[in-house]
Design a protein around this motif. Structure first.
Motif, PDB file in Angstrom:
ATOM      1  N   GLY A 169       0.809  -1.209   0.000  1.00 53.91           N
ATOM      2  CA  GLY A 169       0.000   0.000   0.000  1.00 53.91           C
ATOM      3  C   GLY A 169       0.844   1.260   0.000  1.00 53.91           C
ATOM      4  O   GLY A 169       0.557   2.228  -0.721  1.00 53.91           O
ATOM      5  N   LYS A 170       1.909   1.253   0.787  1.00 55.68           N
ATOM      6  CA  LYS A 170       2.787   2.426   0.831  1.00 55.68           C
ATOM      7  C   LYS A 170       3.520   2.604  -0.496  1.00 55.68           C
ATOM      8  O   LYS A 170       3.751   3.737  -0.936  1.00 55.68           O
ATOM      9  N   ALA A 171       3.898   1.468  -1.133  1.00 53.42           N
ATOM     10  CA  ALA A 171       4.541   1.559  -2.447  1.00 53.42           C
ATOM     11  C   ALA A 171       3.567   2.100  -3.487  1.00 53.42           C
ATOM     12  O   ALA A 171       3.943   2.901  -4.351  1.00 53.42           O
ATOM     13  N   MET A 172       2.299   1.677  -3.412  1.00 52.89           N
ATOM     14  CA  MET A 172       1.286   2.185  -4.333  1.00 52.89           C
ATOM     15  C   MET A 172       1.102   3.686  -4.147  1.00 52.89           C
ATOM     16  O   MET A 172       0.991   4.442  -5.132  1.00 52.89           O
ATOM     17  N   ARG A 173       1.091   4.138  -2.922  1.00 55.98           N
ATOM     18  CA  ARG A 173       0.925   5.567  -2.665  1.00 55.98           C
ATOM     19  C   ARG A 173       2.139   6.346  -3.151  1.00 55.98           C
ATOM     20  O   ARG A 173       2.011   7.467  -3.677  1.00 55.98           O
ATOM     21  N   ALA A 174       3.320   5.760  -2.972  1.00 60.78           N
ATOM     22  CA  ALA A 174       4.536   6.433  -3.444  1.00 60.78           C
ATOM     23  C   ALA A 174       4.519   6.558  -4.959  1.00 60.78           C
ATOM     24  O   ALA A 174       4.876   7.614  -5.511  1.00 60.78           O
ATOM     25  N   MET A 175       4.105   5.503  -5.669  1.00 57.15           N
ATOM     26  CA  MET A 175       4.037   5.559  -7.122  1.00 57.15           C
ATOM     27  C   MET A 175       2.976   6.553  -7.584  1.00 57.15           C
ATOM     28  O   MET A 175       3.141   7.231  -8.605  1.00 57.15           O
ATOM     29  N   ALA A 176       1.878   6.640  -6.850  1.00 62.75           N
ATOM     30  CA  ALA A 176       0.827   7.593  -7.210  1.00 62.75           C
ATOM     31  C   ALA A 176       1.309   9.028  -7.045  1.00 62.75           C
ATOM     32  O   ALA A 176       0.971   9.909  -7.832  1.00 62.75           O
ATOM     33  N   ASP A 177       2.145   9.269  -6.016  1.00 61.62           N
ATOM     34  CA  ASP A 177       2.648  10.624  -5.773  1.00 61.62           C
ATOM     35  C   ASP A 177       3.727  11.011  -6.785  1.00 61.62           C
ATOM     36  O   ASP A 177       3.715  12.107  -7.339  1.00 61.62           O
ATOM     37  N   VAL A 184      13.500   5.311  -8.394  1.00 64.26           N
ATOM     38  CA  VAL A 184      14.881   5.506  -7.929  1.00 64.26           C
ATOM     39  C   VAL A 184      15.027   5.169  -6.441  1.00 64.26           C
ATOM     40  O   VAL A 184      16.147   4.975  -5.959  1.00 64.26           O
ATOM     41  N   SER A 185      13.913   5.097  -5.717  1.00 63.53           N
ATOM     42  CA  SER A 185      13.954   4.732  -4.302  1.00 63.53           C
ATOM     43  C   SER A 185      14.028   3.227  -4.091  1.00 63.53           C
ATOM     44  O   SER A 185      14.090   2.767  -2.948  1.00 63.53           O
ATOM     45  N   GLY A 186      13.999   2.478  -5.185  1.00 63.50           N
ATOM     46  CA  GLY A 186      14.157   1.033  -5.066  1.00 63.50           C
ATOM     47  C   GLY A 186      12.870   0.247  -5.090  1.00 63.50           C
ATOM     48  O   GLY A 186      12.881  -0.975  -4.902  1.00 63.50           O
ATOM     49  N   ILE A 187      11.749   0.896  -5.331  1.00 62.99           N
ATOM     50  CA  ILE A 187      10.466   0.193  -5.396  1.00 62.99           C
ATOM     51  C   ILE A 187      10.370  -0.558  -6.724  1.00 62.99           C
ATOM     52  O   ILE A 187      10.682  -0.001  -7.780  1.00 62.99           O
ATOM     53  N   ASP A 188       9.984  -1.814  -6.646  1.00 61.58           N
ATOM     54  CA  ASP A 188       9.790  -2.617  -7.852  1.00 61.58           C
ATOM     55  C   ASP A 188       8.466  -2.192  -8.493  1.00 61.58           C
ATOM     56  O   ASP A 188       7.411  -2.764  -8.231  1.00 61.58           O
ATOM     57  N   THR A 189       8.536  -1.176  -9.336  1.00 60.74           N
ATOM     58  CA  THR A 189       7.316  -0.585  -9.891  1.00 60.74           C
ATOM     59  C   THR A 189       6.559  -1.555 -10.789  1.00 60.74           C
ATOM     60  O   THR A 189       5.335  -1.500 -10.859  1.00 60.74           O
ATOM     61  N   ARG A 190       7.278  -2.433 -11.464  1.00 61.45           N
ATOM     62  CA  ARG A 190       6.612  -3.403 -12.334  1.00 61.45           C
ATOM     63  C   ARG A 190       5.766  -4.380 -11.520  1.00 61.45           C
ATOM     64  O   ARG A 190       4.621  -4.673 -11.876  1.00 61.45           O
ATOM     65  N   LEU A 191       6.334  -4.843 -10.402  1.00 58.38           N
ATOM     66  CA  LEU A 191       5.598  -5.765  -9.531  1.00 58.38           C
ATOM     67  C   LEU A 191       4.404  -5.063  -8.900  1.00 58.38           C
ATOM     68  O   LEU A 191       3.298  -5.624  -8.851  1.00 58.38           O
TER      69      LEU A 191
END
Length: 294
Positions: A169-177, A184-191
Motif C-alpha cells: 500500500g505504501k509503495a502504491m501511494r509512493a508511485m501515485a505521488d 529511484v527509491s528502489g520500489i519494484d514498480t513493475r511488480l
C-alpha cells in the motif's frame, strides 16, 4: 406524510446498497489510475465478464457467493494479463497516455462483442431464490442486499488497511505521488503495477457480480452502463484518490436513489451526470482535499 417519510427511508437504504456496489468498483478503478496514470475504459466490461463468470459457475450448482469470489480472482488474473500483454507494451513504446486510452476503448469494444457472442444479448437470470425483505429500522432490504452492504464495508476497511499498514500500500501511494521518485527509491514498480492490476481486476469482477445480484439479471451492456456512474463517483471524489472514490460513491449512490422518489426513476442516473457537471465546473479536483493521489 408517514408514507413519505417511510419512502425516503427506503430510498436511503437502497442508496446505501448502490453506494456499496459503486464504492467497490470506483475504488478499484481509482487505485489502477493512481498507479498507472491512465484510465481503463474497458473497466465496465471487466465487471460484466466477472458477472458472467459467476453466472456460469452458479449454473453448475456452485453457491453464488463462492462463485463471486472465484470469478473475482479470475478477473484479477485477467487484469494482470491485459496489463502485461497489451497495455504495458504500449506505455513503454509510445509513452503517450492518449494512445493507451484508445487501446482501452478498443479493448472495451472487443470484450463487449465477445461477451455478446458467447452469452447472447438476452437477459440471464441469476439462480437466486426469492428472498423475504428484512425490516432494519427504516430500511427494507433483502438478505442479499444486506450482504452487499457488508461486503462493501469490509472491502473499504481492507483497502484502508492495505494503503496505510502494508508495504504494498505504501509503495502504491509512493508511485501515485511520484512514479520516478518511487523507481529511484528502489520500489519494484513493475511488480507493484501488476499487483495493482490484480486488485483492480478482482474488484471489478466483484463489483460486477454484486451488481448482477442486486439487479437479479445481467446483459452484455450492464457494466458499460454502470461505468458512467463509476466515473461520476471517481471524479466527484477526486481522480486517483481512493478515499475520495469512497465518498463519491456514497454521495452518488444516495443521490440517485433518493432522487427516484422525486422524479421518474428512469432518469435517476441523470442525477449522477448533473453532479458530475457541477463538480467539473466548480471543483474539478474533486471534493476531497488533495494530499497526493492515494
Amino acid at each position: 406524510k408517514g408514507c413519505g417519510v417511510n419512502l425516503y427511508g427506503l430510498s436511503v437504504g437502497f442508496g446505501l446498497v448502490t453506494a456499496s456496489i459503486l464504492a467497490i468498483a470506483a475504488v478499484g478503478l481509482t487505485l489502477q489510475f493512481g498507479v498507472t496514470n491512465y484510465v481503463n475504459f474497458a473497466y465496465g466490461d471487466f465487471m460484466t465478464l466477472g458477472a458472467y463468470l459467476s453466472y456460469e459457475l452458479s449454473t453448475f450448482g456452485m453457491d453464488i457467493w463462492l462463485a463471486m469470489v472465484i470469478s473475482a480472482l479470475a478477473m484479477g488474473v485477467v487484469g494482470v494479463a491485459v496489463d502485461r500483454l497489451l497495455l504495458s507494451p504500449f506505455v513503454r513504446r509510445f509513452n503517450n497516455v492518449f494512445f493507451v486510452l484508445i487501446v482501452t476503448f478498443g479493448l472495451s469494444l472487443i470484450m463487449l462483442n465477445l461477451i455478446d457472442i458467447i452469452w447472447s444479448p438476452n437477459f440471464r437470470q441469476l439462480p437466486i431464490s426469492a428472498e423475504n425483505p428484512l425490516h432494519l429500522g427504516p430500511f427494507l432490504l433483502t438478505p442479499s442486499q444486506v450482504a452487499i452492504f457488508g461486503i462493501g464495508l469490509f472491502l473499504m476497511a481492507s483497502v484502508h488497511l492495505l494503503l496505510t499498514q502494508t508495504k504494498l500500500g505504501k509503495a502504491m501511494r509512493a508511485m501515485a505521488d511520484n512514479h520516478t521518485l518511487a523507481t529511484v527509491s528502489g520500489i519494484d514498480t513493475r511488480l507493484v503495477t501488476s499487483l495493482t492490476w490484480f486488485l483492480a481486476g478482482a474488484m471489478s469482477g466483484l463489483a460486477g457480480t454484486v451488481l448482477a445480484i442486486d439487479l437479479g439479471s445481467i446483459t452484455p451492456g450492464v457494466g458499460e452502463t454502470f461505468l458512467f456512474v463509476i466515473f461520476a463517483a471517481v471524479i466527484l471524489g477526486g481522480i486517483g484518490k481512493p478515499y475520495g472514490a469512497m465518498l463519491g460513491a456514497l454521495v452518488i449512490g444516495l443521490a440517485t436513489e433518493v432522487s427516484a422518489t422525486l422524479i421518474n426513476p428512469a432518469y435517476k442516473l441523470d442525477i449522477a451526470f448533473l453532479l458530475l457537471v457541477v463538480v467539473l465546473l466548480f471543483r474539478p479536483q474533486g471534493i476531497v482535499p488533495s494530499r497526493g493521489k492515494a
